[in-house]
Design a protein around this motif. Structure first.
Motif, PDB file in Angstrom:
ATOM      1  N   LEU A 243       0.752  -1.152  -0.113  1.00 21.22           N
ATOM      2  CA  LEU A 243      -0.153   0.033   0.004  1.00 21.22           C
ATOM      3  C   LEU A 243       0.755   1.232   0.041  1.00 21.22           C
ATOM      4  CD1 LEU A 243      -2.817  -1.088   2.340  1.00 21.22           C
ATOM      5  CD2 LEU A 243      -3.159  -0.549   0.000  1.00 21.22           C
ATOM      6  N   LYS A 244       2.145   1.324   0.729  1.00 19.60           N
ATOM      7  CA  LYS A 244       2.971   2.479   0.803  1.00 19.60           C
ATOM      8  C   LYS A 244       3.380   3.007  -0.564  1.00 19.60           C
ATOM      9  CE  LYS A 244       6.644   4.357   3.511  1.00 19.60           C
ATOM     10  NZ  LYS A 244       7.457   4.242   4.510  1.00 19.60           N
ATOM     11  N   PHE A 245       3.851   1.922  -1.638  1.00 13.30           N
ATOM     12  CA  PHE A 245       4.377   1.866  -2.928  1.00 13.30           C
ATOM     13  C   PHE A 245       3.256   1.941  -4.065  1.00 13.30           C
ATOM     14  CE2 PHE A 245       7.855   0.772  -0.179  1.00 13.30           C
ATOM     15  CZ  PHE A 245       8.674   1.800  -0.266  1.00 13.30           C
ATOM     16  N   THR A 246       2.100   1.858  -3.466  1.00 13.80           N
ATOM     17  CA  THR A 246       0.971   1.850  -4.763  1.00 13.80           C
ATOM     18  C   THR A 246       0.596   3.204  -4.859  1.00 13.80           C
ATOM     19  OG1 THR A 246      -0.060  -0.277  -3.933  1.00 13.80           O
ATOM     20  CG2 THR A 246      -1.704   1.048  -5.198  1.00 13.80           C
ATOM     21  N   ASN A 247       0.576   3.971  -6.342  1.00 12.70           N
ATOM     22  CA  ASN A 247       0.186   5.211  -6.426  1.00 12.70           C
ATOM     23  C   ASN A 247      -1.090   5.414  -6.734  1.00 12.70           C
ATOM     24  OD1 ASN A 247       1.018   7.730  -7.141  1.00 12.70           O
ATOM     25  ND2 ASN A 247       1.981   7.232  -9.237  1.00 12.70           N
ATOM     26  N   LYS A 248      -1.968   5.123  -5.901  1.00 17.32           N
ATOM     27  CA  LYS A 248      -3.464   5.597  -5.988  1.00 17.32           C
ATOM     28  C   LYS A 248      -3.881   6.267  -4.778  1.00 17.32           C
ATOM     29  CE  LYS A 248      -4.751   2.305  -9.244  1.00 17.32           C
ATOM     30  NZ  LYS A 248      -5.211   3.200 -10.546  1.00 17.32           N
ATOM     31  N   GLU A 249      -4.891   7.161  -4.853  1.00 22.28           N
ATOM     32  CA  GLU A 249      -5.317   7.854  -3.693  1.00 22.28           C
ATOM     33  C   GLU A 249      -5.898   6.914  -2.479  1.00 22.28           C
ATOM     34  OE1 GLU A 249      -8.705  11.110  -2.589  1.00 22.28           O
ATOM     35  OE2 GLU A 249      -8.249  10.966  -4.687  1.00 22.28           O
ATOM     36  N   ALA A 250      -6.918   5.776  -3.316  1.00 18.48           N
ATOM     37  CA  ALA A 250      -7.363   4.897  -2.086  1.00 18.48           C
ATOM     38  C   ALA A 250      -6.385   3.919  -1.404  1.00 18.48           C
ATOM     39  CB  ALA A 250      -8.273   3.890  -3.340  1.00 18.48           C
ATOM     40  N   ALA A 251      -5.142   3.984  -1.970  1.00 15.30           N
ATOM     41  CA  ALA A 251      -4.298   3.284  -1.069  1.00 15.30           C
ATOM     42  C   ALA A 251      -3.854   3.723   0.191  1.00 15.30           C
ATOM     43  CB  ALA A 251      -2.788   3.304  -2.011  1.00 15.30           C
ATOM     44  N   ILE A 252      -3.824   5.370   0.142  1.00 20.00           N
ATOM     45  CA  ILE A 252      -3.735   5.954   1.408  1.00 20.00           C
ATOM     46  C   ILE A 252      -4.818   5.564   2.384  1.00 20.00           C
ATOM     47  CG2 ILE A 252      -3.467   8.054   2.243  1.00 20.00           C
ATOM     48  CD1 ILE A 252      -2.367   9.235  -0.407  1.00 20.00           C
ATOM     49  N   LYS A 253      -6.283   5.470   1.880  1.00 18.90           N
ATOM     50  CA  LYS A 253      -7.102   5.436   2.879  1.00 18.90           C
ATOM     51  C   LYS A 253      -6.991   3.908   3.419  1.00 18.90           C
ATOM     52  CE  LYS A 253      -9.605   9.130   0.788  1.00 18.90           C
ATOM     53  NZ  LYS A 253     -10.652   9.544   0.026  1.00 18.90           N
TER      54      LYS A 253
END
Length: 120
Positions: free
Chosen positions: A36-46
């Protein structure tokens, strides 16, 4: 012993959230956090914030147990559609196109693979 964390009315479409959620389903917690830390999507932060909340909930349920030693993993994670905000966008010849602003609910359950340590 499992722990649950829920995220309600997240203002992204369920389809976009499912793309991120499918990456971590069934993974160990440490690996899921790094994905999740290295996924480049806004949803990954949530989803990362939700996973950290589920880990803290598990720690609160199991006094003295450490998540690293008990091999926590993402048991279940599901995305359901939330409410839709309906808006109108002006269209040619006096018409209006309907815009559906979607939201979603995410439910995350973490569990430990070491069941004998949680029963003692």
């Amino acid at each position: 012993m499992e722990a649950i964390a829920k995220l309600n009315n997240c203002p992204t479409s369920p389809r976009k959230m499912r793309l991120v959620v499918d990456l971590i389903r069934g993974e160990r917690v440490e690996k899921a956090l790094s994905i999740l830390k290295f996924t480049n999507k806004e949803a990954a932060i949530k989803v990362e914030k939700l996973l950290l909340s589920a880990i803290k909930n598990w720690e609160a349920k199991n006094d003295g147990a450490r998540p690293e030693e008990s091999q926590l993993f993402v048991k279940t994670i599901m995305v359901d559609g939330g409410r839709q905000l309906k808006r109108l966008r002006p269209a040619p010849q006096g018409r209006g196109y309907r815009i559906r602003k979607r939201s979603n609910h995410v439910t995350l359950i973490v569990d430990s693979k070491n069941t004998e340590t949680t029963q003692n």
